[in-house]
Design an enzyme around this catalytic site. Structure first.
Site, PDB file in Angstrom:
ATOM      1  N   LYS A 286      41.311  48.328  34.112  1.00  0.00           N
ATOM      2  CA  LYS A 286      40.582  48.334  35.588  1.00  0.00           C
ATOM      3  C   LYS A 286      41.089  49.652  35.981  1.00  0.00           C
ATOM      4  O   LYS A 286      42.055  50.390  35.613  1.00  0.00           O
ATOM      5  CB  LYS A 286      41.319  47.386  36.451  1.00  0.00           C
ATOM      6  CG  LYS A 286      40.990  45.961  36.181  1.00  0.00           C
ATOM      7  CD  LYS A 286      41.804  44.924  37.113  1.00  0.00           C
ATOM      8  CE  LYS A 286      41.242  43.460  36.673  1.00  0.00           C
ATOM      9  NZ  LYS A 286      39.934  43.178  37.332  1.00  0.00           N
ATOM     10  N   ARG A 360      37.366  33.568  32.223  1.00  0.00           N
ATOM     11  CA  ARG A 360      36.482  32.617  31.620  1.00  0.00           C
ATOM     12  C   ARG A 360      37.168  32.276  30.349  1.00  0.00           C
ATOM     13  O   ARG A 360      36.771  31.074  29.893  1.00  0.00           O
ATOM     14  CB  ARG A 360      35.227  32.983  31.549  1.00  0.00           C
ATOM     15  CG  ARG A 360      35.107  34.057  30.851  1.00  0.00           C
ATOM     16  CD  ARG A 360      33.559  35.035  31.031  1.00  0.00           C
ATOM     17  NE  ARG A 360      33.762  35.638  32.267  1.00  0.00           N
ATOM     18  CZ  ARG A 360      32.822  36.385  32.989  1.00  0.00           C
ATOM     19  NH1 ARG A 360      31.678  36.305  32.387  1.00  0.00           N
ATOM     20  NH2 ARG A 360      33.054  37.109  33.935  1.00  0.00           N
TER      21      ARG A 360
END
Length: 503
Positions: A286, A360
């Site tokens: 990130k 996920r």
């Protein structure tokens, strides 16, 4: 703070010591129409028209959130009266009530008042009852008084002057109002736990810390708990979950909490919470800006723990299971790389095109594990996608489900709880974006409809039961000067379970 109920039968002129009882302050609502009713009429009569004179003088116009203190009021037991504007009576909605209540509490908290008699719960909120108003008032006060200072060298140990709040309700509403007090306190306690866990830094709130928190919760509230470690997770063949954690030195935990409030064989509601205690993005790193806020990537897990605490304190008559896969997502020489293919607990192979789509990957194995409970419904809660923030901002959580009945229950609960959610599509056509040339499914589907394709990915692992997904990326915490966890969506989840227990 202590909350209690005092019933008054206004229609029969029975005030049950309302006017003469000991109190530092009585809180009274005034609409813009300036028509007095109920408690306001009684006080006006006891004070020989004082409220009427104040209103006529223009000192209280009744606009939403306006406040006026009256001191040394003669004819009543309280030393002062707080007048609070409620706006237009025909537009007195749930939101307006909340605004007025928060204005009242802010005014009270700015004084040294210790005991309050609170009558705003009698005001007729559209489509809501006075017991709902009691619970909402408790939550508003607890929200305003919440503070997180335990990581400071000198934590704030000061106490508020306000100690006791008495809600004045009509006699017919007394029983339900007492239930509302219990629910409001339990919900506030659950939200505080969720906020505390979210606000802790990643070097404190590790997967092990979450596991220990679950164990303490189980001990305090007589829940059943299992906390599985690395070897047990490997034995379950949760290859997708393990792919996320392998770059971290912090060991993963797989937490299972069970609350048995219903019949022994009744199918439980299962809550699955994403527990990434710090998310760097892994090899798909990130940007550095605001990366500190990735400590909040475990807020789904925190909301499951907070909801279970609230459910246990309320003693709801149903069974609830909380499942939390928790780990860090870190870059390292042994971390999962973009293009790696892993095998989930279900047996589906997954091409990891982006290691920052890790939520996920841990949730899919937890959703497969949930099958063993033969659940009545499964709801997963996750700070899953930045795309959901782009779509909905910071007001609504994203709700995804192919089950219209379950989605309807959750939307109704969100409205009742003032914890809004918005249903987004889950059409089969979006599944095409998850096709992989090399595995059964890819973990991302490109930029278009990112929150939808994330939910589509999860749906591949939920065919055995009714399922809904809550994307709380935009609602679990606030940034900027007010930075901090919000405790959402504990109110929504708790209301859903309250409603389920009543069926």
């Amino acid at each position: 703070m202590d909350f209690s109920i005092k019933a008054c039968d206004w229609s029969k002129g029975s005030t049950n010591g309302f006017l003469t009882g000991k109190s530092d302050c009585i809180v009274i609502g005034v609409f813009e129409s300036q028509t007095l009713s109920g408690a306001a009429l009684e006080i006006d009569a006891a004070t020989k028209g004082l409220l009427t004179r104040i209103i006529k003088a223009g000192d209280m116009d009744g606009k939403t959130g306006s406040t006026v203190f009256l001191h040394e009021v003669q004819g009543i037991g309280a030393s002062r009266v707080l007048l609070v504007g409620l706006g237009k009576q025909d537009a007195f909605t749930q939101k307006v009530y909340g605004d007025a209540v928060r204005a009242a509490w802010r005014a009270i908290l700015g004084t040294k008042v210790a005991q309050v008699t609170f009558t705003l719960v009698q005001a007729p909120v559209k489509e809501r009852s006075s017991d709902w108003a009691v619970r909402a008032a408790i939550l508003a006060l607890r929200e305003l008084t919440y503070k997180f200072t335990q990581m400071k060298s000198k934590p704030d140990t000061s106490t508020r002057a306000l100690k006791r709040i008495v809600f004045s309700v009509d006699a017919a509403d007394e029983k339900l109002a007492k239930v509302a007090v219990k629910q409001g306190v339990a919900l506030a306690n659950g939200m505080d736990l969720t906020k505390d866990l979210g606000n802790l830094p990643g070097n404190v709130c590790t997967p092990t810390y979450l596991g220990n928190t679950a164990k303490k919760l189980a001990k305090d509230w007589k829940l059943k708990v299992e906390v599985l470690g690395q070897k047990q997770i490997e034995a379950l063949k949760m290859g997708s979950f393990l792919a996320v954690t392998q770059g971290s030195v912090e060991p993963p935990q797989f937490i299972v909490l069970q609350y048995q409030g219903g019949a022994a064989k009744a199918a439980p509601v299962v809550l699955v919470g994403k527990g990434i205690t710090f998310d760097t993005g892994g090899i798909s790193l990130k940007p550095g800006d605001s990366m500190d806020e990735m400590k909040y990537d475990m807020c789904g897990a925190g909301s499951v723990l907070g909801t279970l605490r609230a459910v246990a304190e309320m003693g709801l008559k149903l069974n609830v299971v909380g499942i939390i896969p928790t780990c860090e997502n870190m870059p390292a020489g042994n971390a999962t790389k973009p293009g790696d293919i892993v095998t989930s607990m279900k047996g589906l192979t997954i091409e990891v095109l982006n290691t920052d789509a890790e939520g996920r990957l841990i949730l899919c194995d937890a959703l497969t594990y949930a099958e063993r409970f033969k659940p009545a419904a499964v709801i997963d809660i996750a700070t899953l996608t930045g795309a959901c923030i782009i779509a909905l901002g910071h007001h609504n959580s994203g709700l995804f489900s192919k089950d219209d009945a379950l989605a309807g229950e959750l939307l109704d609960a969100s409205k009742e709880a003032s914890d809004p959610a918005w249903r987004l599509p889950l059409d089969d056509e979006y599944q095409d974006q998850l096709k992989s040339n090399f595995a059964d499914i890819a973990n991302i589907g490109g930029r278009p409809a990112g929150s939808v394709t994330a939910a589509c990915f999860l749906s591949r692992f939920t065919e055995a039961y009714p399922w809904a997904h809550l994307d709380i990326a935009g609602t679990a915490w606030k940034s900027g000067a007010a930075k901090g966890a919000t405790g959402r969506p504990v109110p929504l989840l708790a209301q859903f379970l309250i409603d389920r227990a009543a069926q």
